[in-house]
Design a protein around this motif. Structure first.
Motif, PDB file in Angstrom:
ATOM      1  N   MET A 141       0.789  -1.206   0.000  1.00 58.32           N
ATOM      2  CA  MET A 141       0.000   0.000   0.000  1.00 58.32           C
ATOM      3  C   MET A 141       0.838   1.281   0.000  1.00 58.32           C
ATOM      4  O   MET A 141       0.309   2.311  -0.376  1.00 58.32           O
ATOM      5  CB  MET A 141      -0.949  -0.010   1.193  1.00 58.32           C
ATOM      6  CG  MET A 141      -2.005  -1.105   1.133  1.00 58.32           C
ATOM      7  SD  MET A 141      -2.832  -1.263  -0.422  1.00 58.32           S
ATOM      8  CE  MET A 141      -4.196  -0.200  -0.223  1.00 58.32           C
ATOM      9  N   PRO A 142       2.101   1.251   0.423  1.00 56.02           N
ATOM     10  CA  PRO A 142       2.853   2.511   0.381  1.00 56.02           C
ATOM     11  C   PRO A 142       3.008   3.069  -1.029  1.00 56.02           C
ATOM     12  O   PRO A 142       2.933   4.288  -1.213  1.00 56.02           O
ATOM     13  CB  PRO A 142       4.213   2.146   0.969  1.00 56.02           C
ATOM     14  CG  PRO A 142       3.993   0.938   1.772  1.00 56.02           C
ATOM     15  CD  PRO A 142       2.876   0.206   1.110  1.00 56.02           C
ATOM     16  N   ALA A 143       3.220   2.217  -2.011  1.00 52.04           N
ATOM     17  CA  ALA A 143       3.390   2.719  -3.380  1.00 52.04           C
ATOM     18  C   ALA A 143       2.101   3.366  -3.879  1.00 52.04           C
ATOM     19  O   ALA A 143       2.127   4.429  -4.511  1.00 52.04           O
ATOM     20  CB  ALA A 143       3.801   1.585  -4.301  1.00 52.04           C
ATOM     21  N   VAL A 144       0.977   2.743  -3.581  1.00 53.90           N
ATOM     22  CA  VAL A 144      -0.305   3.300  -4.000  1.00 53.90           C
ATOM     23  C   VAL A 144      -0.586   4.583  -3.224  1.00 53.90           C
ATOM     24  O   VAL A 144      -1.147   5.544  -3.762  1.00 53.90           O
ATOM     25  CB  VAL A 144      -1.433   2.264  -3.806  1.00 53.90           C
ATOM     26  CG1 VAL A 144      -2.780   2.840  -4.167  1.00 53.90           C
ATOM     27  CG2 VAL A 144      -1.155   1.025  -4.629  1.00 53.90           C
ATOM     28  N   GLY A 145      -0.192   4.626  -1.957  1.00 59.45           N
ATOM     29  CA  GLY A 145      -0.376   5.843  -1.164  1.00 59.45           C
ATOM     30  C   GLY A 145       0.435   7.009  -1.702  1.00 59.45           C
ATOM     31  O   GLY A 145      -0.045   8.154  -1.741  1.00 59.45           O
ATOM     32  N   ILE A 146       1.649   6.733  -2.135  1.00 58.27           N
ATOM     33  CA  ILE A 146       2.478   7.797  -2.721  1.00 58.27           C
ATOM     34  C   ILE A 146       1.868   8.270  -4.035  1.00 58.27           C
ATOM     35  O   ILE A 146       1.818   9.477  -4.316  1.00 58.27           O
ATOM     36  CB  ILE A 146       3.924   7.304  -2.913  1.00 58.27           C
ATOM     37  CG1 ILE A 146       4.578   7.090  -1.548  1.00 58.27           C
ATOM     38  CG2 ILE A 146       4.734   8.276  -3.751  1.00 58.27           C
ATOM     39  CD1 ILE A 146       5.907   6.383  -1.599  1.00 58.27           C
ATOM     40  N   ALA A 147       1.383   7.331  -4.834  1.00 52.97           N
ATOM     41  CA  ALA A 147       0.716   7.710  -6.083  1.00 52.97           C
ATOM     42  C   ALA A 147      -0.546   8.518  -5.793  1.00 52.97           C
ATOM     43  O   ALA A 147      -0.868   9.464  -6.517  1.00 52.97           O
ATOM     44  CB  ALA A 147       0.375   6.467  -6.883  1.00 52.97           C
ATOM     45  N   LEU A 148      -1.250   8.161  -4.734  1.00 53.22           N
ATOM     46  CA  LEU A 148      -2.438   8.917  -4.326  1.00 53.22           C
ATOM     47  C   LEU A 148      -2.067  10.349  -3.974  1.00 53.22           C
ATOM     48  O   LEU A 148      -2.734  11.298  -4.410  1.00 53.22           O
ATOM     49  CB  LEU A 148      -3.121   8.245  -3.139  1.00 53.22           C
ATOM     50  CG  LEU A 148      -4.222   9.069  -2.483  1.00 53.22           C
ATOM     51  CD1 LEU A 148      -5.513   8.923  -3.239  1.00 53.22           C
ATOM     52  CD2 LEU A 148      -4.378   8.699  -1.043  1.00 53.22           C
ATOM     53  N   LEU A 149      -1.009  10.521  -3.203  1.00 51.19           N
ATOM     54  CA  LEU A 149      -0.594  11.872  -2.825  1.00 51.19           C
ATOM     55  C   LEU A 149      -0.185  12.704  -4.038  1.00 51.19           C
ATOM     56  O   LEU A 149      -0.532  13.886  -4.140  1.00 51.19           O
ATOM     57  CB  LEU A 149       0.555  11.806  -1.817  1.00 51.19           C
ATOM     58  CG  LEU A 149       0.176  11.313  -0.429  1.00 51.19           C
ATOM     59  CD1 LEU A 149       1.423  11.200   0.452  1.00 51.19           C
ATOM     60  CD2 LEU A 149      -0.824  12.247   0.211  1.00 51.19           C
ATOM     61  N   ALA A 150       0.524  12.079  -4.959  1.00 50.65           N
ATOM     62  CA  ALA A 150       0.925  12.802  -6.175  1.00 50.65           C
ATOM     63  C   ALA A 150      -0.294  13.207  -6.997  1.00 50.65           C
ATOM     64  O   ALA A 150      -0.362  14.328  -7.521  1.00 50.65           O
ATOM     65  CB  ALA A 150       1.867  11.944  -7.007  1.00 50.65           C
ATOM     66  N   THR A 151      -1.259  12.322  -7.075  1.00 46.10           N
ATOM     67  CA  THR A 151      -2.479  12.628  -7.819  1.00 46.10           C
ATOM     68  C   THR A 151      -3.278  13.729  -7.145  1.00 46.10           C
ATOM     69  O   THR A 151      -3.798  14.637  -7.808  1.00 46.10           O
ATOM     70  CB  THR A 151      -3.333  11.356  -7.959  1.00 46.10           C
ATOM     71  OG1 THR A 151      -2.550  10.325  -8.546  1.00 46.10           O
ATOM     72  CG2 THR A 151      -4.560  11.604  -8.799  1.00 46.10           C
ATOM     73  N   VAL A 152      -3.377  13.649  -5.826  1.00 48.69           N
ATOM     74  CA  VAL A 152      -4.117  14.675  -5.075  1.00 48.69           C
ATOM     75  C   VAL A 152      -3.462  16.038  -5.249  1.00 48.69           C
ATOM     76  O   VAL A 152      -4.144  17.049  -5.455  1.00 48.69           O
ATOM     77  CB  VAL A 152      -4.230  14.275  -3.589  1.00 48.69           C
ATOM     78  CG1 VAL A 152      -4.667  15.441  -2.732  1.00 48.69           C
ATOM     79  CG2 VAL A 152      -5.198  13.119  -3.432  1.00 48.69           C
TER      80      VAL A 152
END
Length: 87
Positions: free
Chosen positions: A1-12
Motif C-alpha cells: 500500500m505505500p506505493a499506492v499511497g504515494i501515487a495517491l498523494l501525487a495525484t491529489v
C-alpha cells in the motif's frame, strides 16, 4: 500500500493545483477530483479486502487443494513439482 499511497498523494497534489484557477468551475472540479480519488483509495483499502476475505473464507481449503494443481499452466506445474522435491 505505500506505493499506492504515494501515487495517491501525487495525484491529489496534481488535482489540487486546479484550485489555483480563477474560474470557479475549475476550482470545484479540482475539489471533486481530490475527494473522488481519496474515496476510491479508502474503498479499495477497506471494502475490497473485506469482500475478498468474506468470499474466501466460505470455501474450504480441502476443496481448493485438488483443483489448484489442474488450474495452473505447464510452468506452474513444473515449478510445483520442483518445489515438492526441494521441500
Amino acid at each position: 500500500m505505500p506505493a499506492v499511497g504515494i501515487a495517491l498523494l501525487a495525484t491529489v497534489v496534481g488535482f489540487a493545483t486546479l484550485y489555483v484557477s480563477s474560474i470557479p468551475m475549475i476550482k470545484d472540479f479540482g475539489i471533486i477530483l481530490v475527494i473522488g480519488v481519496v474515496l476510491c483509495y479508502l474503498i479499495a483499502l477497506f471494502l475490497l479486502y473485506s469482500i475478498v476475505f468474506m468470499a474466501d473464507k466460505e470455501v474450504p481449503v480441502a476443496k481448493l487443494a485438488p483443483n489448484s494443481g489442474m488450474s495452473g499452466g505447464r510452468i506452474e506445474r513444473t515449478l510445483a513439482k520442483n518445489n515438492r522435491v526441494i521441500l
